[in-house]
Design a protein around this motif. Structure first.
Motif, PDB file in Angstrom:
ATOM      1  N   LEU A  69     -24.705  54.038 108.249  1.00 30.97           N
ATOM      2  CA  LEU A  69     -25.422  53.383 107.161  1.00 30.97           C
ATOM      3  C   LEU A  69     -26.688  54.180 106.912  1.00 30.97           C
ATOM      4  CD1 LEU A  69     -25.685  50.720 105.367  1.00 30.97           C
ATOM      5  CD2 LEU A  69     -27.142  49.881 107.210  1.00 30.97           C
ATOM      6  N   SER A  70     -26.930  54.535 105.648  1.00 31.31           N
ATOM      7  CA  SER A  70     -28.163  55.253 105.328  1.00 31.31           C
ATOM      8  C   SER A  70     -28.880  54.534 104.201  1.00 31.31           C
ATOM      9  CB  SER A  70     -27.878  56.711 104.963  1.00 31.31           C
ATOM     10  OG  SER A  70     -27.086  56.781 103.797  1.00 31.31           O
ATOM     11  N   ALA A  71     -30.228  54.641 104.218  1.00 30.67           N
ATOM     12  CA  ALA A  71     -31.071  54.004 103.203  1.00 30.67           C
ATOM     13  C   ALA A  71     -32.468  54.577 103.326  1.00 30.67           C
ATOM     14  CB  ALA A  71     -31.097  52.491 103.404  1.00 30.67           C
ATOM     15  N   GLU A  72     -33.312  54.241 102.381  1.00 29.64           N
ATOM     16  CA  GLU A  72     -34.717  54.662 102.463  1.00 29.64           C
ATOM     17  C   GLU A  72     -35.529  53.735 103.359  1.00 29.64           C
ATOM     18  OE1 GLU A  72     -36.245  57.482 101.415  1.00 29.64           O
ATOM     19  OE2 GLU A  72     -34.153  58.042 101.085  1.00 29.64           O
ATOM     20  N   ARG A  73     -35.081  52.471 103.482  1.00 27.53           N
ATOM     21  CA  ARG A  73     -35.795  51.502 104.311  1.00 27.53           C
ATOM     22  C   ARG A  73     -34.787  50.618 105.037  1.00 27.53           C
ATOM     23  NH1 ARG A  73     -37.133  46.108 103.836  1.00 27.53           N
ATOM     24  NH2 ARG A  73     -39.027  45.483 104.909  1.00 27.53           N
ATOM     25  N   VAL A  74     -34.981  50.456 106.352  1.00 26.52           N
ATOM     26  CA  VAL A  74     -34.157  49.548 107.145  1.00 26.52           C
ATOM     27  C   VAL A  74     -35.077  48.706 108.008  1.00 26.52           C
ATOM     28  CG1 VAL A  74     -32.395  49.329 108.948  1.00 26.52           C
ATOM     29  CG2 VAL A  74     -32.120  51.058 107.154  1.00 26.52           C
ATOM     30  N   ALA A  90     -31.051  46.722 104.869  1.00 27.56           N
ATOM     31  CA  ALA A  90     -31.259  48.054 104.289  1.00 27.56           C
ATOM     32  C   ALA A  90     -31.495  47.933 102.788  1.00 27.56           C
ATOM     33  CB  ALA A  90     -30.040  48.927 104.551  1.00 27.56           C
ATOM     34  N   THR A  91     -32.467  48.719 102.282  1.00 30.03           N
ATOM     35  CA  THR A  91     -32.739  48.738 100.847  1.00 30.03           C
ATOM     36  C   THR A  91     -32.995  50.167 100.391  1.00 30.03           C
ATOM     37  OG1 THR A  91     -35.081  48.280 101.290  1.00 30.03           O
ATOM     38  CG2 THR A  91     -33.711  46.392 100.739  1.00 30.03           C
ATOM     39  N   GLU A  92     -32.820  50.387  99.090  1.00 32.64           N
ATOM     40  CA  GLU A  92     -33.051  51.663  98.425  1.00 32.64           C
ATOM     41  C   GLU A  92     -32.021  52.728  98.816  1.00 32.64           C
ATOM     42  OE1 GLU A  92     -37.168  53.041  98.258  1.00 32.64           O
ATOM     43  OE2 GLU A  92     -37.757  51.105  99.118  1.00 32.64           O
ATOM     44  N   ASN A  93     -31.168  53.061  97.875  1.00 31.02           N
ATOM     45  CA  ASN A  93     -30.149  54.112  98.063  1.00 31.02           C
ATOM     46  C   ASN A  93     -29.275  53.860  99.285  1.00 31.02           C
ATOM     47  OD1 ASN A  93     -31.196  55.576  95.808  1.00 31.02           O
ATOM     48  ND2 ASN A  93     -32.804  56.359  97.154  1.00 31.02           N
ATOM     49  N   VAL A 116     -20.266  42.053 110.301  1.00 29.75           N
ATOM     50  CA  VAL A 116     -20.140  41.858 108.860  1.00 29.75           C
ATOM     51  C   VAL A 116     -21.325  42.489 108.132  1.00 29.75           C
ATOM     52  CG1 VAL A 116     -20.104  40.142 106.995  1.00 29.75           C
ATOM     53  CG2 VAL A 116     -18.769  39.767 109.072  1.00 29.75           C
ATOM     54  N   ILE A 117     -21.009  43.278 107.108  1.00 35.72           N
ATOM     55  CA  ILE A 117     -22.029  43.874 106.243  1.00 35.72           C
ATOM     56  C   ILE A 117     -21.846  43.309 104.845  1.00 35.72           C
ATOM     57  CG2 ILE A 117     -22.881  45.983 105.169  1.00 35.72           C
ATOM     58  CD1 ILE A 117     -22.175  47.480 107.673  1.00 35.72           C
ATOM     59  N   ARG A 118     -22.931  42.748 104.304  1.00 32.43           N
ATOM     60  CA  ARG A 118     -22.930  42.210 102.947  1.00 32.43           C
ATOM     61  C   ARG A 118     -23.757  43.158 102.081  1.00 32.43           C
ATOM     62  NH1 ARG A 118     -21.831  37.219 101.199  1.00 32.43           N
ATOM     63  NH2 ARG A 118     -21.873  36.434 103.333  1.00 32.43           N
ATOM     64  N   MET A 119     -23.114  43.797 101.095  1.00 34.95           N
ATOM     65  CA  MET A 119     -23.811  44.690 100.172  1.00 34.95           C
ATOM     66  C   MET A 119     -23.934  43.999  98.823  1.00 34.95           C
ATOM     67  SD  MET A 119     -22.281  48.483 100.952  1.00 34.95           S
ATOM     68  CE  MET A 119     -23.700  49.334 100.264  1.00 34.95           C
ATOM     69  N   ASN A 120     -25.115  44.127  98.200  1.00 37.39           N
ATOM     70  CA  ASN A 120     -25.367  43.508  96.908  1.00 37.39           C
ATOM     71  C   ASN A 120     -25.908  44.531  95.929  1.00 37.39           C
ATOM     72  OD1 ASN A 120     -25.505  41.467  99.006  1.00 37.39           O
ATOM     73  ND2 ASN A 120     -26.103  40.067  97.411  1.00 37.39           N
TER      74      ASN A 120
END
Length: 161
Positions: A69-74, A90-93, A116-120
């Motif tokens: 999982l990658s993001a700008e903020r976790v 996680a948020t941003e990209n 479980v991962i919930r993506m929105n």
């Protein structure tokens, strides 16, 4: 021939009412083990002793087994006694990879103990040459399944398998 994993999307879309807005798909070829260690790499780490959270900023990469999982903020949130990670936000990209599949979205929340991962937000799931988009995806990494909801759209590409 078509990728067999996306054939279930066609069946789900065709068999439901026009307002159903839901599709169930396979996700990842390897079942995840949520008991594996979680490795986090980032540019910056801010620890909040008061609420037991850790904020990772800048090119954040989270790895657990085959899942990436990658993001700008976790934001890492621990359980009450701070003995284990409860969830990651996680948020941003945000990009989630569970080989061979990949998904991207605006935000993701990973509940560690359930896998479980919930993506929105503008979720785009890529499975080989096929693409599925929706408002939300709930992926169960331990069962290798996912459900796309909210204005689900798919583009099916003929494949070699």
């Amino acid at each position: 021939m078509f990728d067999l994993r996306v054939v279930s999307v066609c069946i789900a879309l065709a068999s439901g009412a026009a307002s159903a807005q839901e599709a169930q798909v396979a996700f990842g070829s390897v079942k995840a083990d949520p008991t594996l260690p979680v490795e986090v790499t980032s540019e910056t780490l801010n620890v909040n002793q008061a609420d037991g959270s850790a904020e990772f900023l800048g090119n954040v990469i989270v790895i657990q087994g085959e899942m990436r999982l990658s993001a700008e903020r976790v934001l890492v949130i621990y359980n009450e006694d701070r003995s284990a990670i409860q969830r990651l936000e996680a948020t941003e990209n945000v990009v989630l990879v569970s080989p061979p599949d990949a998904a991207e979205g605006d935000r993701a929340e990973y509940t560690i103990d359930t896998g479980v991962i919930r993506m929105n937000g503008n979720v785009l799931l890529t499975q080989g040459p096929s693409v599925i988009s929706g408002d939300q995806m709930v992926a169960n990494l331990t069962s290798g399944t996912a459900t796309m909801t909210g204005r689900v759209k798919t583009i099916l590409q003929p494949g070699d398998n």
